[in-house]
Design a protein around this motif. Sequence first.
Motif, PDB file in Angstrom:
ATOM      1  N   ARG A 108       0.837  -1.204   0.000  1.00  0.00           N
ATOM      2  CA  ARG A 108       0.000   0.000   0.000  1.00  0.00           C
ATOM      3  C   ARG A 108       0.871   1.252   0.000  1.00  0.00           C
ATOM      4  NH1 ARG A 108      -4.886   2.052   0.550  1.00  0.00           N
ATOM      5  NH2 ARG A 108      -5.303   3.678   2.086  1.00  0.00           N
ATOM      6  N   HIS A 109       0.709   2.039  -1.051  1.00  0.00           N
ATOM      7  CA  HIS A 109       1.411   3.322  -1.222  1.00  0.00           C
ATOM      8  C   HIS A 109       2.924   3.180  -1.352  1.00  0.00           C
ATOM      9  CE1 HIS A 109      -2.373   5.269  -0.635  1.00  0.00           C
ATOM     10  NE2 HIS A 109      -2.495   4.836   0.601  1.00  0.00           N
ATOM     11  N   THR A 110       3.397   2.034  -1.790  1.00  0.00           N
ATOM     12  CA  THR A 110       4.822   1.826  -2.064  1.00  0.00           C
ATOM     13  C   THR A 110       4.944   1.247  -3.460  1.00  0.00           C
ATOM     14  OG1 THR A 110       5.280   1.435   0.273  1.00  0.00           O
ATOM     15  CG2 THR A 110       6.947   0.709  -1.294  1.00  0.00           C
ATOM     16  N   TYR A 111       5.747   1.907  -4.279  1.00  0.00           N
ATOM     17  CA  TYR A 111       5.850   1.547  -5.690  1.00  0.00           C
ATOM     18  C   TYR A 111       7.261   1.100  -6.033  1.00  0.00           C
ATOM     19  CZ  TYR A 111       1.486   4.054  -5.590  1.00  0.00           C
ATOM     20  OH  TYR A 111       0.209   4.442  -5.271  1.00  0.00           O
ATOM     21  N   LYS A 112       7.338   0.154  -6.977  1.00  0.00           N
ATOM     22  CA  LYS A 112       8.611  -0.351  -7.480  1.00  0.00           C
ATOM     23  C   LYS A 112       8.517  -0.433  -9.000  1.00  0.00           C
ATOM     24  CE  LYS A 112      10.931  -3.449  -5.448  1.00  0.00           C
ATOM     25  NZ  LYS A 112      11.570  -4.602  -4.871  1.00  0.00           N
ATOM     26  N   LEU A 118      14.072  -2.557 -16.652  1.00  0.00           N
ATOM     27  CA  LEU A 118      13.830  -1.118 -16.743  1.00  0.00           C
ATOM     28  C   LEU A 118      14.444  -0.390 -15.550  1.00  0.00           C
ATOM     29  CD1 LEU A 118      12.545   1.005 -18.521  1.00  0.00           C
ATOM     30  CD2 LEU A 118      10.399   0.664 -17.303  1.00  0.00           C
ATOM     31  N   GLU A 119      14.374  -0.996 -14.388  1.00  0.00           N
ATOM     32  CA  GLU A 119      14.979  -0.391 -13.198  1.00  0.00           C
ATOM     33  C   GLU A 119      16.489  -0.259 -13.375  1.00  0.00           C
ATOM     34  OE1 GLU A 119      14.930  -0.982  -8.379  1.00  0.00           O
ATOM     35  OE2 GLU A 119      14.616  -2.737  -9.639  1.00  0.00           O
ATOM     36  N   GLN A 120      17.142  -1.302 -13.836  1.00  0.00           N
ATOM     37  CA  GLN A 120      18.588  -1.250 -14.038  1.00  0.00           C
ATOM     38  C   GLN A 120      18.944  -0.293 -15.162  1.00  0.00           C
ATOM     39  OE1 GLN A 120      20.871  -2.767 -11.960  1.00  0.00           O
ATOM     40  NE2 GLN A 120      22.249  -1.402 -13.059  1.00  0.00           N
ATOM     41  N   PHE A 121      18.124  -0.253 -16.200  1.00  0.00           N
ATOM     42  CA  PHE A 121      18.334   0.706 -17.288  1.00  0.00           C
ATOM     43  C   PHE A 121      18.287   2.126 -16.748  1.00  0.00           C
ATOM     44  CE2 PHE A 121      16.434   3.571 -20.453  1.00  0.00           C
ATOM     45  CZ  PHE A 121      17.418   3.531 -21.431  1.00  0.00           C
ATOM     46  N   TRP A 122      17.324   2.409 -15.867  1.00  0.00           N
ATOM     47  CA  TRP A 122      17.200   3.750 -15.292  1.00  0.00           C
ATOM     48  C   TRP A 122      18.438   4.095 -14.459  1.00  0.00           C
ATOM     49  CZ3 TRP A 122      12.860   4.917 -17.789  1.00  0.00           C
ATOM     50  CH2 TRP A 122      12.460   6.262 -17.763  1.00  0.00           C
TER      51      TRP A 122
END
Length: 131
Positions: A108-112, A118-122
């Motif tokens: 709840r209210h925590t995003y990944k 895509l995370e590693q690309f960022w």
Amino acid sequence: IKLMIQEADIIARKANETKINMQMINEAFNRVLEKDKNFEDWIIRLREYHRDQFAFINEILTRCAHKGKVTIQEIYNIAANEKYKRTDDYMSFVIQLQNDGYLAEMQRHTYKFLSPFLEQFWLNQYPVYHG
């Protein structure tokens, strides 16, 4: 996932192996990331469709990549920053990032990031974060 399977298959064939091990999986993951063109469209899309809000959205995603997650309070704090002033509509951007496959609400209210690629690309694109 398709890219990952293709790379793992190439690695296994070159090694004359019929089974894929963790080392091969890690190497395949890194090879997929090295081919940044696979993920550049994700940034281009944000820049084109959200030209005026790109810096705000990018800060959310960069924070999430560096911290491994981002809470709604952290997003609100970014939105409240003097350079963005987006406290009135910040949730619409969160919802859009979810709908477009960038983020997923894990608790709840925590995003990944929805995708570890895509995370590693960022992280590769924005290796320094001062948030």
